[in-house]
Every structure is written in C-alpha cells, then in structure tokens.
Enzyme design. Sequence first.
Site, PDB file in Angstrom:
ATOM      1  N   GLY A 173       0.828  -1.208   0.000  1.00  0.00           N
ATOM      2  CA  GLY A 173       0.000   0.000   0.000  1.00  0.00           C
ATOM      3  C   GLY A 173       0.854   1.247   0.000  1.00  0.00           C
ATOM      4  CD  GLU A 203       5.694   0.011  -4.832  1.00  0.00           C
ATOM      5  OE1 GLU A 203       5.220  -0.264  -3.717  1.00  0.00           O
ATOM      6  OE2 GLU A 203       5.181  -0.359  -5.916  1.00  0.00           O
TER       7      GLU A 203
END
Length: 342
Positions: A173, A203
Amino acid sequence: MPGTDFAAFAAALPKVELHLHLVGSASIDTTLALARRHPDGGVPTDREELRRFYTFTDFPHFLDIYHLVNHLVTTGADVVTLLDGLAAELAARTVRYAEVQVTAVRNRMAGIGYDDLAQALVDGRALARERHGVVLNWIFDADSVLGPAGAEETVDFAIKYRPEGTVGLGLGGPEVGVSRADFAPAFRRARDAGLHCLPHAGETVGPAEVWAAVRELGAERIGHGIGSATDPKLLEHLASRDIALEVCPSSNVATGAVASLAEHPLPTLLAAGVPVTLATDDPGMFHNDMTTEYQLCHDVFGLGVEELAAIARTGARVAFCSTELRGRILAEIDEVVASVRG
Ligand SMILES: [Zn+2]
C-alpha cells in the site's frame, strides 16, 4: 559471451519469484472471467477495454484499480482459479518457486471468510505443485491504508490458520503519509511467532522508509527498496547485512515510481553489492513476466549471462523455500549457464 542467444537463455534460466501479489497476478483472461461473473463490479468485461483499464496514470490510480479487481474475488473457488492461472504462467516462464503476497484482510472485506481463504490456499498450493510443478509459499501482507489494526488482523489470520506454505508477514500500500514504523508492534508479534518480516519500503519514496523497515520492522528482505539508491550508507548496510531487495523494474515504470527503465536505479544497487532479486509484482496488470524482466535487464542495462545467473542464484539463496528445493534450483541454474558456455 558473444553469439549467445540471450532470449533462449532468459527463457531457459530457472527462476524464483519473490515479489508477486495474488490479485495482481490475474491474467487478462482470468480477470475477464471474474468480471463477467460479477458484471456490477466496475471492471470492464470487454478485452480491449480491460487492457485500457490497466493503464495507470500514477501510483494512487493503480491502487484504485487494484481494489476494484480485488472485489471480483469473492469465493474460495475464485482464489483457486487465480492460483491455477498463476502457476501455469509461472511454469511457462521456468519459475520453479514463488512467494505470493496474499492480502487476507482485503480478501475478507471482499466477502471471503477466513476459513474459506485458508482452505483455498491449501487447495491451490497442492494444485500448483501437482498440475504445474511449481511450489508456492505465502506472504500475508498488510495494507498500509488499513493502518496498524489491519496489520494486527493480518498477523491474527497468519498465526491462527497458518496455511501450509506460510512464510512471512508483508506490508504493502501507499508509503506517503503512512510510516512503516507504525507497524512495528505487528511485525514484532509476527517475528515472535516465527514468521519472516518482508515489508515493501522505498517503492515510491526515499531511503527513510527503508531505514524504518530495517530498524523498526526487522525486515529480512525489502519489497522494491529502490529508494535506497540515493543513500550510500543504507546501500552499505543492506549489503553488509545481506538484506535483499525484491526489484520489479517493469512495475516501477507502470506505476510511475520511476520515469523510465533507463532511469531505474538497478545498476546502482548492483554496483553497491546489494543482494538483488528480480520480480514482476503484478504481472496480470503490468503485462510482464519473469522472462521479460531478465530480458529487459539485458537490453536496457547490458547485464550478461553471468550477471543475470548471479541474480537468479541470489533469488534462490534468499527465498524461504526448502533446502532441498533451493539446491535443486541452484544446480539447474548451473546446468543452464554451462550449456550457454558450451
Ligand atoms: Zn508489491
């Protein structure tokens, strides 16, 4: 090696896939079948429309689409269908072993009871091995949007049911506005229960969240971790502690985490001696596969047979598979490399 048929080498190289999401692995065919079963789900039932639907403007848009598809998976039978399709695809790309991220709380929210989910994973795992010769293990990943409470529920599920093949706790998420450190209690409980700690970090943001994953969550591998590239101290830390990064180049371009493959920091990570394994992340949505990831690294970064075989060996080394399977995969990699050497 001059004259090497690189495409044939990439296709034959035995691989492990350590960063792959169950829902995101659904091929166009599988997603179409599910969308037609649930026509009110907001997912196109036409093939071309679905392809367009899978074009993402940015990371939040990708997550919106991901959740719509997740809501098409509402029964244990749907989960087995996903795993059957996934294992067939992995076998076709000479992937011998994969760790699949299952967001159990999101599956529960889409309507699957935990009893049914656990049983579907057991059934799907047996089917993957028997029908396709692929071994699947499970990482139960918490969704950061659901906060620490969602992570605790994920750990509860993993500990209570512990379906065969369970290896760890993950965390996916958004990272923006959600600190990895908030999830430390859940990861501590997972670790105490013998689960490995395998969060995403770095990320879409920089090195601070990777540091948090390592220091606060006890991460043994990092999902993505490309945000580490700008911090030499962090790279040194990852290399010296043997904390591998699960790098997903095509995913990073598809979600806009990097502007282009040419700008991807993979070469920096490798040059720093950080253990790196290649992965697809959400191959159904990104239209990629493990063979093309290896091929891209050859085409874009100029990595050759030895370098890519080294990445494949790293994957086997840092996988939470059996010692016997690891040995078999490593021996197979050696055989393929030897055949290329002639
Ligand atoms: Zn991921």
